[in-house]
Design an enzyme around this catalytic site. Sequence first.
Site, PDB file in Angstrom:
ATOM      1  N   HIS A  77       0.822  -1.215   0.000  1.00 32.68           N
ATOM      2  CA  HIS A  77       0.000   0.000   0.000  1.00 32.68           C
ATOM      3  C   HIS A  77       0.857   1.267   0.000  1.00 32.68           C
ATOM      4  CE1 HIS A  77       0.944   0.876   4.208  1.00 32.68           C
ATOM      5  NE2 HIS A  77       0.819  -0.429   4.424  1.00 32.68           N
TER       6      HIS A  77
ATOM      7  N   GLU B  38      -1.556  -6.959   7.539  1.00 31.16           N
ATOM      8  CA  GLU B  38      -0.204  -6.723   8.047  1.00 31.16           C
ATOM      9  C   GLU B  38       0.040  -7.591   9.281  1.00 31.16           C
ATOM     10  OE1 GLU B  38       2.745  -6.294   7.935  1.00 31.16           O
ATOM     11  OE2 GLU B  38       3.188  -4.168   7.780  1.00 31.16           O
TER      12      GLU B  38
ATOM     13  N   ARG C  91      -6.027   0.837   4.115  1.00 34.91           N
ATOM     14  CA  ARG C  91      -4.916   1.397   3.345  1.00 34.91           C
ATOM     15  C   ARG C  91      -4.574   0.529   2.129  1.00 34.91           C
ATOM     16  NH1 ARG C  91      -3.242  -0.563   8.260  1.00 34.91           N
ATOM     17  NH2 ARG C  91      -1.368  -1.852   8.431  1.00 34.91           N
TER      18      ARG C  91
ATOM     19  N   HIS D 211       0.557  -5.613   2.467  1.00 34.72           N
ATOM     20  CA  HIS D 211       1.365  -4.890   3.457  1.00 34.72           C
ATOM     21  C   HIS D 211       2.805  -5.390   3.462  1.00 34.72           C
ATOM     22  CE1 HIS D 211      -2.476  -3.428   5.127  1.00 34.72           C
ATOM     23  NE2 HIS D 211      -2.905  -4.592   4.697  1.00 34.72           N
TER      24      HIS D 211
END
Length: 206
Positions: free
Chosen positions: A10, A88, A61, A158
């Site tokens: 991202h 993440e 995100r 991520h």
Amino acid sequence: MDRLLVLCRHGESEWNKLNLFTGWKDPGLTEKGVGEAIAAGRKLKAKGFVFDLAYTSALTRAQKTLDLILTELGQTDLPITRDQALNERDYGDLSGLNKDEARQKWGDEQVHIWRRSFDVPPPGGESLKDTAARVLPYYDAHILPDVLAGKRVIVSAHGNSLRALIMKLEKLTPEQILKRELATGAPIVYRLDGEGEVIAHEDLAG
């Protein structure tokens, strides 16, 4: 058959900018992060990429980055699968802390171990090994079969969930993957053979 897999971290998030441990917290993109996502879409478009499917995490995100990329590609109607298996790494008790504050609380060496060891999790959180233990089975069960079937797939996720995938794809050791820096908003392009092995890859950073 075009067995294409593109991975993209991202764009810069509000917490990246503030130097905070983010993990499963859900801040949005900064203005810079929006620009990075748009630039990623433009790079992919310039190289003529077209996708059949997209995967992303359950976090804003990564989803927003994917939306911006697909808008640049003119592919906003692409089927998108969102799953927290691609989230993440969970930083547990570190989440939301400034990295300098964490060093003051636990010491430089301990924070470095949590950030850069493969299998030592922070309190209440995940190590990279733990992250790989949820990312890789999901990849094997869902993403890889699509790629092997000839679907052209893009994954927006991520730093650490993508590290787990890259470690598998590029056959890296834990030491090698921990040294691998992933730029925000920089696509990495893989071509796979019929067994799921990488036959070519290209990093579109910069």
